[in-house]
Design a protein around this motif. Sequence first.
Motif, PDB file in Angstrom:
ATOM      1  N   GLU A  62      -6.138  14.842   3.777  1.00 45.56           N
ATOM      2  CA  GLU A  62      -7.224  14.506   2.864  1.00 45.56           C
ATOM      3  C   GLU A  62      -6.706  13.763   1.643  1.00 45.56           C
ATOM      4  O   GLU A  62      -7.364  12.854   1.129  1.00 45.56           O
ATOM      5  N   ILE A  63      -5.521  14.129   1.182  1.00 45.31           N
ATOM      6  CA  ILE A  63      -4.918  13.427   0.038  1.00 45.31           C
ATOM      7  C   ILE A  63      -4.640  11.975   0.401  1.00 45.31           C
ATOM      8  O   ILE A  63      -4.891  11.055  -0.395  1.00 45.31           O
ATOM      9  N   THR A  64      -4.132  11.763   1.616  1.00 46.04           N
ATOM     10  CA  THR A  64      -3.865  10.396   2.074  1.00 46.04           C
ATOM     11  C   THR A  64      -5.150   9.582   2.143  1.00 46.04           C
ATOM     12  O   THR A  64      -5.164   8.391   1.783  1.00 46.04           O
ATOM     13  N   LYS A  65      -6.241  10.196   2.576  1.00 46.93           N
ATOM     14  CA  LYS A  65      -7.521   9.499   2.650  1.00 46.93           C
ATOM     15  C   LYS A  65      -8.007   9.106   1.257  1.00 46.93           C
ATOM     16  O   LYS A  65      -8.544   8.013   1.053  1.00 46.93           O
ATOM     17  N   LYS A  66      -7.822  10.012   0.298  1.00 49.84           N
ATOM     18  CA  LYS A  66      -8.247   9.716  -1.073  1.00 49.84           C
ATOM     19  C   LYS A  66      -7.448   8.551  -1.660  1.00 49.84           C
ATOM     20  O   LYS A  66      -8.000   7.664  -2.316  1.00 49.84           O
ATOM     21  N   ILE A  67      -6.137   8.537  -1.396  1.00 48.84           N
ATOM     22  CA  ILE A  67      -5.295   7.446  -1.899  1.00 48.84           C
ATOM     23  C   ILE A  67      -5.683   6.129  -1.241  1.00 48.84           C
ATOM     24  O   ILE A  67      -5.733   5.080  -1.905  1.00 48.84           O
ATOM     25  N   ALA A  68      -5.972   6.153   0.061  1.00 54.40           N
ATOM     26  CA  ALA A  68      -6.376   4.938   0.763  1.00 54.40           C
ATOM     27  C   ALA A  68      -7.691   4.402   0.208  1.00 54.40           C
ATOM     28  O   ALA A  68      -7.874   3.182   0.066  1.00 54.40           O
ATOM     29  N   TYR A 110       0.825  -1.212   0.000  1.00 57.10           N
ATOM     30  CA  TYR A 110       0.000   0.000   0.000  1.00 57.10           C
ATOM     31  C   TYR A 110       0.858   1.261   0.000  1.00 57.10           C
ATOM     32  O   TYR A 110       0.575   2.220  -0.728  1.00 57.10           O
ATOM     33  N   LEU A 111       1.928   1.288   0.807  1.00 54.82           N
ATOM     34  CA  LEU A 111       2.777   2.474   0.872  1.00 54.82           C
ATOM     35  C   LEU A 111       3.486   2.726  -0.461  1.00 54.82           C
ATOM     36  O   LEU A 111       3.692   3.874  -0.861  1.00 54.82           O
ATOM     37  N   ARG A 112       3.842   1.657  -1.164  1.00 51.89           N
ATOM     38  CA  ARG A 112       4.438   1.830  -2.486  1.00 51.89           C
ATOM     39  C   ARG A 112       3.442   2.484  -3.447  1.00 51.89           C
ATOM     40  O   ARG A 112       3.800   3.368  -4.241  1.00 51.89           O
ATOM     41  N   TYR A 113       2.219   2.047  -3.363  1.00 48.76           N
ATOM     42  CA  TYR A 113       1.178   2.633  -4.204  1.00 48.76           C
ATOM     43  C   TYR A 113       0.943   4.100  -3.821  1.00 48.76           C
ATOM     44  O   TYR A 113       0.782   4.962  -4.699  1.00 48.76           O
ATOM     45  N   ALA A 114       0.947   4.378  -2.500  1.00 45.20           N
ATOM     46  CA  ALA A 114       0.698   5.743  -2.030  1.00 45.20           C
ATOM     47  C   ALA A 114       1.798   6.698  -2.480  1.00 45.20           C
ATOM     48  O   ALA A 114       1.519   7.833  -2.911  1.00 45.20           O
ATOM     49  N   VAL A 115       3.056   6.255  -2.394  1.00 41.55           N
ATOM     50  CA  VAL A 115       4.173   7.094  -2.829  1.00 41.55           C
ATOM     51  C   VAL A 115       4.084   7.383  -4.321  1.00 41.55           C
ATOM     52  O   VAL A 115       4.372   8.497  -4.784  1.00 41.55           O
ATOM     53  N   GLN A 116       3.646   6.407  -5.065  1.00 46.07           N
ATOM     54  CA  GLN A 116       3.541   6.566  -6.515  1.00 46.07           C
ATOM     55  C   GLN A 116       2.396   7.502  -6.898  1.00 46.07           C
ATOM     56  O   GLN A 116       2.518   8.296  -7.836  1.00 46.07           O
ATOM     57  N   GLN A 117       1.297   7.422  -6.175  1.00 39.56           N
ATOM     58  CA  GLN A 117       0.096   8.176  -6.546  1.00 39.56           C
ATOM     59  C   GLN A 117       0.026   9.569  -5.925  1.00 39.56           C
ATOM     60  O   GLN A 117      -0.724  10.417  -6.424  1.00 39.56           O
ATOM     61  N   ARG A 118       0.794   9.826  -4.867  1.00 39.23           N
ATOM     62  CA  ARG A 118       0.663  11.097  -4.157  1.00 39.23           C
ATOM     63  C   ARG A 118       0.923  12.324  -5.051  1.00 39.23           C
ATOM     64  O   ARG A 118       0.137  13.288  -4.994  1.00 39.23           O
ATOM     65  N   PRO A 119       1.959  12.355  -5.886  1.00 39.50           N
ATOM     66  CA  PRO A 119       2.166  13.554  -6.737  1.00 39.50           C
ATOM     67  C   PRO A 119       0.986  13.829  -7.662  1.00 39.50           C
ATOM     68  O   PRO A 119       0.580  14.990  -7.821  1.00 39.50           O
ATOM     69  N   ALA A 120       0.425  12.783  -8.254  1.00 43.05           N
ATOM     70  CA  ALA A 120      -0.694  12.988  -9.180  1.00 43.05           C
ATOM     71  C   ALA A 120      -1.939  13.481  -8.448  1.00 43.05           C
ATOM     72  O   ALA A 120      -2.637  14.390  -8.924  1.00 43.05           O
ATOM     73  N   VAL A 121      -2.209  12.902  -7.270  1.00 39.34           N
ATOM     74  CA  VAL A 121      -3.392  13.320  -6.508  1.00 39.34           C
ATOM     75  C   VAL A 121      -3.215  14.737  -5.982  1.00 39.34           C
ATOM     76  O   VAL A 121      -4.152  15.543  -5.985  1.00 39.34           O
TER      77      VAL A 121
END
Length: 280
Positions: free
Chosen positions: A76-82, A54-65
């Motif tokens: 809020e960004i972390t909640k959206k990624i989760a 999950y953390l790998r996915y979060a690191v990858q998606q955080r810039p785009a979100v």
Amino acid sequence: MATLISRGPGFFTKTLVLLSSRSLARCTCVCPAVRGVSFSTSSGGPPKRPLTGYLRYAVQQRPAVAKQYPDVRIVEITKKIAQEWRLLSPEQKKPYQEAALAAREVYKEEMTKFKEQLTLAQATALKEEKRQKVARRRAIRKKRELTMLGKPKRPRSAFNIFMSEHFQEATGESMQAKMKNLLEDWSKLHTSQKEVYMQLAEDDKIRYKNEMKSWEEHMVEMGREDLIRNRKKKTKPKKSVKAKGNKAKIKVVSESEGTEMPASSPGSGKSNSRAKKAEE
């Protein structure tokens, strides 16, 4: 703020000292478990734990979100990624999870090599640091659980109540300055003025006692006796024979009449004669 207000004057005095020396502590403490022990190995320190899938996915998606929602806070960004991660299918999660497993195997190998290079003192420090981290995690989980179960808040002291009432109007640009000034104001209060807050503190103790009684009864109904403060402990039975010096009090029971007669030591002639008369 509520947590700070629930502490006493002594806590704030210590806090002022700690806040002033916080930067120094960060520089001088190499290992929080044992001071003075450093890990001067070829790797420079223990290997970092690998990221989970999950953390790998979060690191990858955080810039785009973050780019998509520029005005949204990090929380809020972390909640959206989760939420996005939960909606992924097992096939979509598989690459991240497989990468996490592979990284974990590499981590185990690196950790084994790292431990082989440690001295006895360094190994002890590392073990103690790990123990403290586990203890902190358990304490945090325990506190979070008690909050969710609605455990009553502890009673406030007289100074706590005084500070909560005057904190907003206290002079000082920072929290540290306000706390210091409030301590000075409290020390200058007349005894009659302090008695008002002392009475409020006593009332708060009664509130806490009544709420804790109801809460603990509810916990017993839920089967959570482990959260009760004063559980009854089994007391050891007292010994019936008490020894004093070389003599002991012995009860002689008559077989015919079922009476009890005190006797001294077995070698005493008077006790033997009394026992014989009782038997007759």
